[in-house]
Write a protein that holds these residues in place. Structure first.
Motif, PDB file in Angstrom:
ATOM      1  N   HIS A  80     -56.206  19.337 -17.743  1.00 15.98           N
ATOM      2  CA  HIS A  80     -56.499  20.569 -18.377  1.00 15.98           C
ATOM      3  C   HIS A  80     -57.699  19.970 -19.564  1.00 15.98           C
ATOM      4  O   HIS A  80     -56.807  19.301 -20.437  1.00 15.98           O
ATOM      5  N   PRO A  81     -58.814  20.643 -19.682  1.00 13.22           N
ATOM      6  CA  PRO A  81     -59.430  20.287 -20.810  1.00 13.22           C
ATOM      7  C   PRO A  81     -58.931  21.072 -22.073  1.00 13.22           C
ATOM      8  O   PRO A  81     -58.278  22.366 -21.728  1.00 13.22           O
ATOM      9  N   VAL A  82     -59.086  20.552 -23.253  1.00  9.79           N
ATOM     10  CA  VAL A  82     -58.761  21.480 -24.508  1.00  9.79           C
ATOM     11  C   VAL A  82     -59.525  22.346 -25.042  1.00  9.79           C
ATOM     12  O   VAL A  82     -60.898  21.953 -25.167  1.00  9.79           O
ATOM     13  N   TYR A  83     -59.532  23.666 -25.309  1.00 12.47           N
ATOM     14  CA  TYR A  83     -60.248  24.583 -25.740  1.00 12.47           C
ATOM     15  C   TYR A  83     -60.046  24.724 -27.296  1.00 12.47           C
ATOM     16  O   TYR A  83     -58.788  24.797 -27.992  1.00 12.47           O
ATOM     17  N   VAL A  84     -61.072  24.863 -28.163  1.00 16.87           N
ATOM     18  CA  VAL A  84     -61.001  24.999 -29.488  1.00 16.87           C
ATOM     19  C   VAL A  84     -61.777  25.944 -30.040  1.00 16.87           C
ATOM     20  O   VAL A  84     -62.954  26.361 -29.562  1.00 16.87           O
ATOM     21  N   GLU A 130     -65.104  26.598 -27.986  1.00 17.45           N
ATOM     22  CA  GLU A 130     -65.848  25.501 -27.141  1.00 17.45           C
ATOM     23  C   GLU A 130     -64.628  24.491 -26.457  1.00 17.45           C
ATOM     24  O   GLU A 130     -63.639  24.616 -26.628  1.00 17.45           O
ATOM     25  N   ARG A 131     -65.235  23.943 -25.378  1.00 15.87           N
ATOM     26  CA  ARG A 131     -64.398  22.896 -24.736  1.00 15.87           C
ATOM     27  C   ARG A 131     -64.741  21.542 -25.122  1.00 15.87           C
ATOM     28  O   ARG A 131     -65.817  21.044 -25.376  1.00 15.87           O
ATOM     29  N   SER A 132     -63.382  21.125 -25.742  1.00 24.88           N
ATOM     30  CA  SER A 132     -63.654  19.804 -26.463  1.00 24.88           C
ATOM     31  C   SER A 132     -63.654  18.492 -25.322  1.00 24.88           C
ATOM     32  O   SER A 132     -63.491  19.028 -24.391  1.00 24.88           O
ATOM     33  N   GLN A 133     -64.005  17.461 -26.129  1.00 26.17           N
ATOM     34  CA  GLN A 133     -63.859  16.371 -25.163  1.00 26.17           C
ATOM     35  C   GLN A 133     -62.610  15.803 -24.630  1.00 26.17           C
ATOM     36  O   GLN A 133     -62.042  15.009 -23.763  1.00 26.17           O
ATOM     37  N   VAL A 134     -61.502  16.285 -25.453  1.00 26.21           N
ATOM     38  CA  VAL A 134     -60.191  15.852 -25.299  1.00 26.21           C
ATOM     39  C   VAL A 134     -59.749  16.729 -24.083  1.00 26.21           C
ATOM     40  O   VAL A 134     -59.995  18.017 -23.739  1.00 26.21           O
ATOM     41  N   ALA A 135     -58.747  16.157 -23.160  1.00 25.93           N
ATOM     42  CA  ALA A 135     -58.220  16.656 -22.236  1.00 25.93           C
ATOM     43  C   ALA A 135     -56.666  16.603 -22.203  1.00 25.93           C
ATOM     44  O   ALA A 135     -56.025  15.474 -22.688  1.00 25.93           O
ATOM     45  N   LEU A 136     -55.801  17.629 -21.666  1.00 25.96           N
ATOM     46  CA  LEU A 136     -54.305  17.342 -21.723  1.00 25.96           C
ATOM     47  C   LEU A 136     -54.252  17.353 -20.410  1.00 25.96           C
ATOM     48  O   LEU A 136     -54.093  18.316 -19.632  1.00 25.96           O
ATOM     49  N   GLY A 137     -53.780  15.979 -19.901  1.00 23.25           N
ATOM     50  CA  GLY A 137     -53.721  15.857 -18.293  1.00 23.25           C
ATOM     51  C   GLY A 137     -54.721  16.433 -17.721  1.00 23.25           C
ATOM     52  O   GLY A 137     -56.064  15.956 -17.857  1.00 23.25           O
TER      53      GLY A 137
END
Ligand SMILES: *Cc1c(COP(=O)(O)O)cnc(C)c1O
Length: 481
Positions: free
Chosen positions: A306-310, A297-304
């Motif tokens: 880039h979205p974060v995948y979990v 899933e693509r989480s709501q969080v982003a690193l800069g």
């Protein structure tokens, strides 16, 4: 054929490698663990290379020639996909790595899930199952979990059309259900009357291949879906023939609740001996929570940027189908293929697959009986005994090998006598199709002139007619010493 084994070629002291000096103090190793000889053959490098290259040339593959094996979809495997699958960021990752360190791999899996969802019209896709057959089992376990959850656990039968692939009834049985076979009618479609008769509160669902294994589109699928849904059953789509539909219609839109994809049939990942397979499962909204996990899933969080995948588990997941995340190398290849073709390319591939199959069907109709006088989809089934002859489909197949072609699928589906199931795929050009037609016509002429010669074919292959049952049961996979 008398191939020398590496052991017969071996000579003492010959070697193809120069090993470095041993840097272990041998006196510290317990003597019971030490051996003087380990019985490996001793050979020079040219001997080894020639041996394996010669063996590889005895094999027929989609990279050596036309491979019209119906239902199995022996598609050309783009070589560019191989380059990308070998990129270290994909080929060197470990499934137990911290997800943060494999974001690129997870993004690729996520994007593949999304693309498959879009292509087939489902709410969610899980990539895990390792083959089409395992995808079938996955879906049956999901149907069971779904029915228990909604208080309909008494549903214990699954309808399987008589033209279905053998894995369908096998999966039903493994999934703990009872198979009820439904016949096909004269036009090659599932007999709706038989489905109607089987509709009751014990029915868990139907397994439907569309186009079916006769290469025909189930024309009354709308009514069929309505019937099964009407009595509380689910419609499982066997997606092995999806390559006839991509970009043209979507199984989810036709009312199918669950379906497996065969990445090795529809999306050009290597197949058969070159596998491994991959059989992701897609589900409509009601079934999606029961998919196996984890999924990406693509989480709501982003690193800069880039979205974060979990990795997460669907809410009511049936659990895992394999130890880790599925055959990841196949995900890379399928993803690359999808990106190479794009939406328009996928649609064109389906159209060309259908065009090529119909071209062959019409060209062969003079010499071979076509049991269904209908436009076919990506493959078709003919009666393999040439008209007016007494030879068998098997004889035709064996003779085709002398002409340099891989035989079509023989004796499947079981509903057509002496069945030959032919699937050219979209990548073959007209010259190749014409050469195949010439070979099939020649064989028909030979069958009329001298049927006995055909019964001994093939004449030009390294081995003749094998005892196929023995070959399957008593497979020798190691070299005799
Ligand atoms: C190939 C095939 C299957 C099974 O898929 P695998 O990936 O070989 O396990 C099921 N149904 C049909 C119609 C097929 O052609």
């Amino acid at each position: 054929m008398d191939e020398p084994t590496l052991y017969k070629l071996s000579a003492d002291g010959r070697s193809s490698v120069a090993l470095p000096e041993c840097d272990v103090d041998e006196s510290k190793i317990p003597s019971r663990l030490m051996r003087d000889a380990i019985g490996l053959p001793e050979l020079s490098e040219p001997q080894v290379v020639r041996h394996y290259l010669r063996l590889s040339q005895l094999n027929y593959g989609v990279d050596t020639g036309f491979y019209p094996l119906g239902s199995c979809t022996m598609k050309y495997n783009p070589k560019a996909s191989e380059i990308w699958a070998r990129l270290p960021g994909f080929s060197q990752v470990h499934p137990l790595q911290d997800p943060e360190s494999v974001q690129g791999a997870l993004e690729l899996m996520f994007d593949l899930q999304e693309q498959l969802q879009e292509i087939a019209g489902f709410a969610r896709v899980a990539l895990q199952p390792a083959a089409g057959a395992q995808g079938e089992l996955t879906a049956l376990l999901m149907i069971r979990a779904y029915n228990r959850w909604r208080g309909e656990g008494q549903r214990d039968t699954i309808l399987v059309p008589d033209s279905a692939h053998g894995t369908n009834p096998a999966s039903v049985t493994m999934g703990g259900y009872t198979v009820v076979e439904v016949p096909s009618n004269k036009t090659g479609d599932v007999d709706l009357e038989a489905v109607k008769a089987a509709c009751n509160d014990r029915l868990a669902g139907i397994m439907l291949t569309n186009p079916n294994t006769l290469g025909l589109f189930e024309e009354r699928i709308g009514e069929l879906v309505e019937l099964v849904h009407g009595c509380g059953g689910l419609v499982y789509g066997d997606g092995a023939n999806l390559n006839a539909l991509t970009g043209v219609t979507r199984p989810g839109d036709l009312g199918i609740d669950l379906m497996h994809f065969n990445l090795h049939k529809t999306f050009a990942t290597p197949h058969g001996g070159g596998g491994p397979g991959s059989g992701p499962v897609g589900a409509a909204p009601a079934l999606a929570p029961f998919l196996p996990g984890p999924v990406v899933e693509r989480s709501q969080v982003a690193l800069g940027e880039h979205p974060v995948y979990v990795l997460t588990s669907p809410e009511q997941s049936i659990g895992r189908m394999v130890a880790f995340h599925g055959n990841f190398g196949m995900f890379v290849r399928a993803w690359a293929y999808l990106r190479l073709l794009g939406a328009e390319g996928l649609r064109e591939a389906a159209m060309h697959a259908v065009l090529n199959a119909n071209y062959l069907r019409v060209q062969l109709a003079e010499d071979y009986n076509m049991p269904f006088d209908r436009t076919c989809m990506h493959e078709f089934v003919c009666e393999g005994a040439p008209k007016g002859t007494s030879i068998r489909a098997l004889d035709v197949s064996k003779r085709l090998m002398d002409y340099g072609f891989h035989p079509p699928t023989n004796y499947f589906p079981l509903t057509v006598k002496e069945a030959l199931m032919i699937e050219p795929t979209e990548t073959e050009d007209k010259e190749t199709l014409d050469a195949f037609v010439r070979a099939m016509r020649n064989i028909a002429a030979e069958a009329r002139a001298d049927p006995h010669a055909l019964r001994d074919a093939p004449h030009r292959t390294p081995v003749g007619r094998l005892d196929e049952v023995k070959a399957a049961r008593d497979l020798i996979v190691s070299e005799e010493t």
